[in-house]
Motif scaffolding. Structure first.
Motif, PDB file in Angstrom:
ATOM      1  N   PHE A   1     -14.699   6.183   0.654  1.00  0.00           N
ATOM      2  CA  PHE A   1     -14.052   5.579  -0.505  1.00  0.00           C
ATOM      3  C   PHE A   1     -15.131   4.970  -1.391  1.00  0.00           C
ATOM      4  CE2 PHE A   1     -10.973   5.952   2.822  1.00  0.00           C
ATOM      5  CZ  PHE A   1      -9.780   6.259   2.187  1.00  0.00           C
ATOM      6  N   ALA A   2     -15.622   5.773  -2.340  1.00  0.00           N
ATOM      7  CA  ALA A   2     -16.729   5.346  -3.188  1.00  0.00           C
ATOM      8  C   ALA A   2     -16.288   4.330  -4.237  1.00  0.00           C
ATOM      9  CB  ALA A   2     -17.356   6.561  -3.871  1.00  0.00           C
ATOM     10  N   ALA A   3     -15.033   4.399  -4.637  1.00  0.00           N
ATOM     11  CA  ALA A   3     -14.489   3.464  -5.627  1.00  0.00           C
ATOM     12  C   ALA A   3     -12.985   3.425  -5.440  1.00  0.00           C
ATOM     13  CB  ALA A   3     -14.847   3.904  -7.050  1.00  0.00           C
ATOM     14  N   ALA A   4     -12.363   2.417  -6.019  1.00  0.00           N
ATOM     15  CA  ALA A   4     -10.907   2.322  -5.942  1.00  0.00           C
ATOM     16  C   ALA A   4     -10.279   3.476  -6.728  1.00  0.00           C
ATOM     17  CB  ALA A   4     -10.439   0.981  -6.503  1.00  0.00           C
ATOM     18  N   VAL A   5      -9.319   4.145  -6.109  1.00  0.00           N
ATOM     19  CA  VAL A   5      -8.592   5.216  -6.789  1.00  0.00           C
ATOM     20  C   VAL A   5      -7.582   4.576  -7.738  1.00  0.00           C
ATOM     21  CG1 VAL A   5      -7.094   7.231  -6.506  1.00  0.00           C
ATOM     22  CG2 VAL A   5      -8.899   6.754  -4.820  1.00  0.00           C
ATOM     23  N   ALA A   6      -7.594   4.999  -8.982  1.00  0.00           N
ATOM     24  CA  ALA A   6      -6.666   4.455  -9.972  1.00  0.00           C
ATOM     25  C   ALA A   6      -5.336   5.200  -9.900  1.00  0.00           C
ATOM     26  CB  ALA A   6      -7.261   4.581 -11.365  1.00  0.00           C
ATOM     27  N   ASN A   7      -4.296   4.569 -10.384  1.00  0.00           N
ATOM     28  CA  ASN A   7      -2.988   5.231 -10.483  1.00  0.00           C
ATOM     29  C   ASN A   7      -2.986   6.118 -11.723  1.00  0.00           C
ATOM     30  OD1 ASN A   7      -1.603   4.257  -8.157  1.00  0.00           O
ATOM     31  ND2 ASN A   7      -1.474   2.257  -9.139  1.00  0.00           N
TER      32      ASN A   7
ATOM     33  N   ARG B   1      -5.259  -9.485  12.041  1.00  0.00           N
ATOM     34  CA  ARG B   1      -4.769  -9.751  13.396  1.00  0.00           C
ATOM     35  C   ARG B   1      -5.732 -10.703  14.121  1.00  0.00           C
ATOM     36  NH1 ARG B   1      -1.128 -10.572  17.337  1.00  0.00           N
ATOM     37  NH2 ARG B   1      -2.105 -10.222  19.355  1.00  0.00           N
ATOM     38  N   ARG B   2      -7.015 -10.486  13.969  1.00  0.00           N
ATOM     39  CA  ARG B   2      -8.035 -11.252  14.706  1.00  0.00           C
ATOM     40  C   ARG B   2      -8.083 -12.710  14.273  1.00  0.00           C
ATOM     41  NH1 ARG B   2     -11.105 -13.615  17.337  1.00  0.00           N
ATOM     42  NH2 ARG B   2     -13.083 -12.983  18.282  1.00  0.00           N
ATOM     43  N   ARG B   3      -7.854 -12.984  12.942  1.00  0.00           N
ATOM     44  CA  ARG B   3      -8.068 -14.328  12.408  1.00  0.00           C
ATOM     45  C   ARG B   3      -6.824 -14.983  11.829  1.00  0.00           C
ATOM     46  NH1 ARG B   3     -12.484 -14.280   7.986  1.00  0.00           N
ATOM     47  NH2 ARG B   3     -12.661 -16.477   8.482  1.00  0.00           N
ATOM     48  N   ALA B   4      -5.762 -14.211  11.607  1.00  0.00           N
ATOM     49  CA  ALA B   4      -4.565 -14.723  10.932  1.00  0.00           C
ATOM     50  C   ALA B   4      -4.944 -15.422   9.626  1.00  0.00           C
ATOM     51  CB  ALA B   4      -3.793 -15.670  11.835  1.00  0.00           C
ATOM     52  N   THR B   5      -5.824 -14.749   8.866  1.00  0.00           N
ATOM     53  CA  THR B   5      -6.294 -15.250   7.583  1.00  0.00           C
ATOM     54  C   THR B   5      -6.216 -14.105   6.584  1.00  0.00           C
ATOM     55  OG1 THR B   5      -7.816 -16.805   8.650  1.00  0.00           O
ATOM     56  CG2 THR B   5      -8.252 -16.257   6.341  1.00  0.00           C
ATOM     57  N   PRO B   6      -5.625 -14.294   5.400  1.00  0.00           N
ATOM     58  CA  PRO B   6      -5.449 -13.192   4.440  1.00  0.00           C
ATOM     59  C   PRO B   6      -6.750 -12.813   3.746  1.00  0.00           C
ATOM     60  CG  PRO B   6      -4.632 -15.219   3.502  1.00  0.00           C
ATOM     61  CD  PRO B   6      -5.028 -15.546   4.917  1.00  0.00           C
ATOM     62  N   THR B   7      -7.633 -12.195   4.485  1.00  0.00           N
ATOM     63  CA  THR B   7      -8.959 -11.831   3.992  1.00  0.00           C
ATOM     64  C   THR B   7      -8.897 -10.557   3.162  1.00  0.00           C
ATOM     65  OG1 THR B   7      -9.809 -12.725   6.081  1.00  0.00           O
ATOM     66  CG2 THR B   7     -11.344 -11.453   4.713  1.00  0.00           C
ATOM     67  N   PRO B   8      -9.471 -10.537   1.955  1.00  0.00           N
ATOM     68  CA  PRO B   8      -9.528  -9.289   1.175  1.00  0.00           C
ATOM     69  C   PRO B   8     -10.365  -8.235   1.893  1.00  0.00           C
ATOM     70  CG  PRO B   8      -9.964 -11.204  -0.215  1.00  0.00           C
ATOM     71  CD  PRO B   8     -10.019 -11.686   1.197  1.00  0.00           C
ATOM     72  N   ILE B   9      -9.872  -6.998   1.926  1.00  0.00           N
ATOM     73  CA  ILE B   9     -10.566  -5.924   2.646  1.00  0.00           C
ATOM     74  C   ILE B   9     -10.504  -4.627   1.837  1.00  0.00           C
ATOM     75  CG2 ILE B   9     -10.064  -6.927   4.904  1.00  0.00           C
ATOM     76  CD1 ILE B   9      -8.311  -3.712   3.924  1.00  0.00           C
ATOM     77  N   GLY B  10     -11.323  -3.675   2.223  1.00  0.00           N
ATOM     78  CA  GLY B  10     -11.278  -2.336   1.639  1.00  0.00           C
ATOM     79  C   GLY B  10     -11.977  -1.354   2.567  1.00  0.00           C
ATOM     80  N   THR B  11     -11.313  -0.261   2.908  1.00  0.00           N
ATOM     81  CA  THR B  11     -11.940   0.747   3.762  1.00  0.00           C
ATOM     82  C   THR B  11     -13.086   1.410   3.012  1.00  0.00           C
ATOM     83  OG1 THR B  11      -9.890   1.172   4.946  1.00  0.00           O
ATOM     84  CG2 THR B  11     -11.564   2.886   5.048  1.00  0.00           C
ATOM     85  N   VAL B  12     -14.226   1.553   3.681  1.00  0.00           N
ATOM     86  CA  VAL B  12     -15.399   2.201   3.103  1.00  0.00           C
ATOM     87  C   VAL B  12     -15.469   3.660   3.542  1.00  0.00           C
ATOM     88  CG1 VAL B  12     -17.921   2.170   2.983  1.00  0.00           C
ATOM     89  CG2 VAL B  12     -16.648   0.019   2.997  1.00  0.00           C
TER      90      VAL B  12
ATOM     91  N   MET C   1      -1.934  -2.619  -2.728  1.00  0.00           N
ATOM     92  CA  MET C   1      -2.243  -3.800  -3.532  1.00  0.00           C
ATOM     93  C   MET C   1      -3.110  -3.436  -4.731  1.00  0.00           C
ATOM     94  SD  MET C   1      -2.827  -6.755  -0.620  1.00  0.00           S
ATOM     95  CE  MET C   1      -3.795  -5.698   0.461  1.00  0.00           C
ATOM     96  N   VAL C   2      -4.098  -2.559  -4.504  1.00  0.00           N
ATOM     97  CA  VAL C   2      -4.946  -2.052  -5.581  1.00  0.00           C
ATOM     98  C   VAL C   2      -4.957  -0.536  -5.459  1.00  0.00           C
ATOM     99  CG1 VAL C   2      -7.240  -2.003  -6.602  1.00  0.00           C
ATOM    100  CG2 VAL C   2      -6.383  -4.126  -5.573  1.00  0.00           C
ATOM    101  N   GLY C   3      -4.323   0.162  -6.395  1.00  0.00           N
ATOM    102  CA  GLY C   3      -4.286   1.610  -6.325  1.00  0.00           C
ATOM    103  C   GLY C   3      -3.393   2.113  -5.204  1.00  0.00           C
ATOM    104  N   PRO C   4      -3.573   3.363  -4.802  1.00  0.00           N
ATOM    105  CA  PRO C   4      -2.714   3.955  -3.781  1.00  0.00           C
ATOM    106  C   PRO C   4      -3.171   3.625  -2.362  1.00  0.00           C
ATOM    107  CG  PRO C   4      -4.224   5.597  -4.626  1.00  0.00           C
ATOM    108  CD  PRO C   4      -4.453   4.356  -5.444  1.00  0.00           C
ATOM    109  N   PHE C   5      -2.262   3.791  -1.408  1.00  0.00           N
ATOM    110  CA  PHE C   5      -2.537   3.697   0.021  1.00  0.00           C
ATOM    111  C   PHE C   5      -3.629   4.711   0.388  1.00  0.00           C
ATOM    112  CE2 PHE C   5      -0.723   5.660   4.102  1.00  0.00           C
ATOM    113  CZ  PHE C   5      -1.464   4.841   4.948  1.00  0.00           C
TER     114      PHE C   5
END
Length: 286
Positions: free
Chosen positions: A77-83, A215-226, A44-48
């Motif tokens: 993941f200090a910042a989003a990786v750009a394409n 899975r826990r909430r069935a809500t499209p919550t924005p996330i990002g691995t740290v 969704m933002v940058g690469p997998f």
């Protein structure tokens, strides 16, 4: 029926892992590699993130001074990786008789040409010796992957297309209705098209779970691995024996608290051997 990539084609992951060494590093412990995100692994933002983690490990695997096979890898993941193109510096921080400790850093240039750190990482490689071994986390009983339909991926982010996922339990929410459920998911998974398993692909597969909060909430919550850690419980020969078989993968969370949740995963080979365990801390936005 899935047909392996032909011998004349290159797998998208191998294209993503094609890092080029920087000339002039031959006399230095720290080596610089250049590369770029691959469009086949767009998120969704940058690469997998799993593909980026695999690229960081690849810099260690390519290093001429590497000792042994990967045992542990941590990516921050200090910042989003750009394409956009990047550089990875990989350096052995200390080498002992049978273990080696690594530090890595990925940087990308901004519009003015200044380099900024986007990922940091550490790794441990080791020469394994034959010892007493046992597994206290056996693979759950499951139907063969051929008996489970592949999960649909149409209309999702592109990196999903790079994996053959066959849900066994706790699938992707059928609708965003806010209904709470447990966070456990299990699936069969492998690269698509099929590709012989190695440490880089196992690293990427360790991040192939959808976020536990969905899975826990069935809500499209924005996330990002740290931060993401992978522990490898197999050597190169053991990975070669897996070949292109499906892995059984399981993920669950332990706690969701004030903007962060954890995620633990296990990946077993087709014969039930535990290949890797993985842990993440993930940011979520309310």
């Amino acid at each position: 029926m899935h047909t392996p990539a032909s011998s004349t084609s290159t797998h998208p992951l191998d294209e993503a892992l094609a890092l080029a060494p920087q000339a002039g590093d031959e006399s230095r412990a720290a080596r610089v590699y250049t590369g770029a995100p691959h469009a086949a692994y767009d998120n969704m933002v940058g690469p997998f993130g799993g593909a980026s983690a695999a690229q960081m490990l690849q810099a260690v695997l390519l290093h001429p001074d590497r000792l042994g096979d990967p045992v542990a890898l941590t990516i921050n993941f200090a910042a989003a990786v750009a394409n956009a193109p990047f550089q990875i510096v990989a350096e052995p921080a200390r080498t002992n008789r049978s273990t080696q400790h690594w530090v890595m850093r990925m940087t990308q240039a901004d519009a003015q040409g200044a380099e900024h750190t986007v990922l940091t990482a550490t790794a441990v490689t080791a020469v394994r010796r034959s010892t007493w071994s046992a597994t206290d986390a056996p693979a759950p009983e499951a139907p063969a992957p051929e008996q489970i339909p592949r999960a649909p991926h149409s209309g999702m982010v592109r990196w999903i297309e790079r994996y053959d996922m066959r849900p066994l339990a706790g699938g992707f929410p059928a609708q965003w209705d806010g209904q709470e459920a447990d966070s456990l998911s299990r699936m069969w998974v492998r690269d698509e098209p099929p590709r012989p398993l190695d440490f880089a692909s196992l690293t990427a597969l360790s991040d192939a779970f959808f976020p536990r909060i969905w899975r826990r909430r069935a809500t499209p919550t924005p996330i990002g691995t740290v931060s993401m850690t992978v522990y490898f419980h197999v050597d190169a020969a053991g990975l070669a024996a897996v070949g292109t078989g499906h892995l059984q993968a399981q993920a669950s969370a332990q706690v969701f608290y004030n903007g962060f949740f954890d995620q633990s995963g296990l990946l077993w080979g087709p014969a039930g051997q535990l290949l890797a365990t993985t842990h993440q801390i993930v940011y979520y936005k309310e």
